[in-house]
Design a protein around this motif. Structure first.
Motif, PDB file in Angstrom:
ATOM      1  N   GLY A   8      31.679  13.248  42.251  1.00  0.00           N
ATOM      2  CA  GLY A   8      30.209  13.525  42.475  1.00  0.00           C
ATOM      3  C   GLY A   8      29.803  12.506  41.087  1.00  0.00           C
ATOM      4  N   ILE A   9      28.532  12.692  39.981  1.00  0.00           N
ATOM      5  CA  ILE A   9      28.245  12.066  38.613  1.00  0.00           C
ATOM      6  C   ILE A   9      28.444  13.012  37.852  1.00  0.00           C
ATOM      7  N   SER A  10      28.260  14.183  37.735  1.00  0.00           N
ATOM      8  CA  SER A  10      28.771  15.330  36.962  1.00  0.00           C
ATOM      9  C   SER A  10      30.305  15.595  36.457  1.00  0.00           C
ATOM     10  N   GLY A  11      31.035  14.307  36.870  1.00  0.00           N
ATOM     11  CA  GLY A  11      32.325  14.829  36.271  1.00  0.00           C
ATOM     12  C   GLY A  11      32.489  16.466  37.156  1.00  0.00           C
ATOM     13  N   HIS A  12      33.179  17.264  36.413  1.00  0.00           N
ATOM     14  CA  HIS A  12      34.398  18.567  36.877  1.00  0.00           C
ATOM     15  C   HIS A  12      33.593  19.032  37.682  1.00  0.00           C
ATOM     16  N   TYR A  82      35.615   9.215  41.002  1.00  0.00           N
ATOM     17  CA  TYR A  82      33.835   9.480  39.830  1.00  0.00           C
ATOM     18  C   TYR A  82      33.157   9.373  41.067  1.00  0.00           C
ATOM     19  N   GLY A  83      31.496   9.579  41.488  1.00  0.00           N
ATOM     20  CA  GLY A  83      31.035   9.135  42.491  1.00  0.00           C
ATOM     21  C   GLY A  83      31.106   9.351  43.797  1.00  0.00           C
ATOM     22  N   ALA A 111      27.855  12.649  45.216  1.00  0.00           N
ATOM     23  CA  ALA A 111      26.691  12.516  44.611  1.00  0.00           C
ATOM     24  C   ALA A 111      27.914  10.302  44.706  1.00  0.00           C
ATOM     25  N   SER A 112      26.586   9.572  44.701  1.00  0.00           N
ATOM     26  CA  SER A 112      26.887   8.330  44.358  1.00  0.00           C
ATOM     27  C   SER A 112      26.565   7.989  42.873  1.00  0.00           C
ATOM     28  N   GLY A 113      27.052   7.350  41.824  1.00  0.00           N
ATOM     29  CA  GLY A 113      26.310   6.920  40.568  1.00  0.00           C
ATOM     30  C   GLY A 113      24.610   5.799  41.548  1.00  0.00           C
ATOM     31  N   ARG A 208      24.051   6.963  30.772  1.00  0.00           N
ATOM     32  CA  ARG A 208      24.370   8.540  31.416  1.00  0.00           C
ATOM     33  C   ARG A 208      23.743   9.810  32.386  1.00  0.00           C
ATOM     34  N   LEU A 209      23.444   8.578  33.335  1.00  0.00           N
ATOM     35  CA  LEU A 209      22.924   9.831  34.843  1.00  0.00           C
ATOM     36  C   LEU A 209      23.477  10.681  35.583  1.00  0.00           C
ATOM     37  N   GLY A 210      23.258  11.960  35.715  1.00  0.00           N
ATOM     38  CA  GLY A 210      24.531  12.854  36.411  1.00  0.00           C
ATOM     39  C   GLY A 210      24.962  13.909  34.879  1.00  0.00           C
ATOM     40  N   SER A 211      24.340  13.363  33.659  1.00  0.00           N
ATOM     41  CA  SER A 211      25.038  14.413  31.756  1.00  0.00           C
ATOM     42  C   SER A 211      23.523  14.697  31.496  1.00  0.00           C
TER      43      SER A 211
END
Length: 358
Positions: A8-12, A82-83, A111-113, A208-211
């Protein structure tokens, strides 16, 4: 078995419950960090979630793939990305190789970036054209410029992904800054001059989407010049014509510095630019040549009869070019104006007169 697992887009934190359970059962877990950023803290978070040490790998390792595929013949092997794992062509190719080798594969989507960027900006996903990546190498800008040009001609938005690289020695990530992206595209405009980019071009920059510190800024290029976009990853969107709901979304969901604008309004096909430039010159050349023949008087009238017929045909071709352009028959339009100029040049050589410089 080979598992392709999206983080996904939010790291772990983006790992699904199913993904965690699968990774716990795997004998070997690899984590790639070349498609986008997965920090050391994310790697630690993945290790903590699955109760084992995942092995970070470089691009060449995944592209080569042999070690993973050999291990997957006998063991449960996973590659975390990622993603969504299947948006990277490298991963798709790896999966195809596994299938050819009769290695069972499984995919855990996330989730895809790319879709997140489109959605968070409030733009309609079906209006996006070809996606392209901008690298720091100047040659990359030409390809991006041409892709934006083609998309705008179709009335489509363009998503520009920006370069990300991870130095395996220092551990430092590199993100191409949006300011550099826009500067390179403006430089391309000065060379190619297709009226795609200017200081007035409206763009969207997503960072930085997802952060927790994600930010989306939109505005004309001249307004974005002084904006500090911070750390990446970054993406740039060049919108085409906007639906009123897209305009409202950009104003409500982004830091909107200027009113949204239609970037496609000033873009024309190269064939249109050619006809608009050459047709008036060709018409003027015909008029100039007729004036020359007229001034030669009645004595040369009979001798010049054939030349007037050639000029008539040149005018027909010019009319054809403009009509074909209106009909959207761009290749025929260019051919027609070329025939007209060819006839005029033939008369120029025969009479020794240059009608292009009256």
């Amino acid at each position: 078995m080979l598992w392709l697992v999206g983080a996904g887009i939010s790291g772990h934190r983006g790992l699904s419950l199913e993904a965690v359970q699968v990774l716990k059962k795997c004998d070997i877990v690899f984590v790639e960090r070349f498609t986008s950023a997965l920090s050391d803290s994310d790697l630690e978070g993945i290790n903590a979630a699955i109760g084992k040490s995942a092995k970070p790998v470089q691009r060449w390792f995944v592209e080569d793939g042999r070690e993973m595929l050999d291990a997957a013949k006998e063991k449960q092997v996973a590659l975390v990305a990622y993603g969504d794992p299947l948006l990277a062509t490298t991963h798709t190719e790896l999966r195809a190789r596994a299938a050819k080798a009769s290695i069972e594969t499984g995919v855990l989507h996330a989730a895809s970036g790319i879709t997140a960027i489109m959605g968070e900006c409030g733009l309609h996903m079906y209006k996006f054209g070809r996606t392209v990546t901008m690298m720091s190498e100047p040659k990359s800008a030409v390809s991006v410029y041409n892709t934006v040009f083609d998309n705008l001609l179709l009335g489509s938005h363009t998503l520009i992904l920006t370069e990300y690289s991870h130095d395996e020695k220092t551990g430092e990530p590199f993100f191409l800054d949006p300011t550099a992206v826009l500067k390179m595209l403006l430089d391309c405009e000065r060379d190619l001059r297709h009226h795609v980019f200017s200081e007035e071009t409206f763009v969207v920059v997503a960072s930085r989407l997802g952060s927790s510190d994600s930010r989306i800024v939109s505005g004309r290029i001249k307004s974005l010049a002084g904006v500090g976009f911070g750390a990446g990853p970054h993406s740039v969107i060049v919108p085409a014509g906007l639906h009123f709901t897209e305009e409202e979304a950009l104003e409500a969901l982004t830091v909107c510095l200027d009113s949204p604008a239609d970037n496609a309004a000033s873009v024309k096909r190269i064939s249109s630019q050619m006809i608009e430039r050459y047709a008036p010159k060709a018409k003027e050349a015909v008029r100039h040549m007729r004036d020359i023949l007229r001034k030669e008087g009645a004595k040369e009238k009979e001798n010049n009869k054939g030349m007037h017929e050639v000029l008539d045909n040149a005018e027909y071709y010019i009319d054809d070019a403009e009509r074909f352009l209106r009909q959207g028959k761009h290749e025929l339009a260019v051919l027609s104006i070329g025939y007209a100029e060819g006839l005029l040049d033939a008369l120029r050589f025969q009479k020794g007169i240059n009608p292009w410089n009256p």
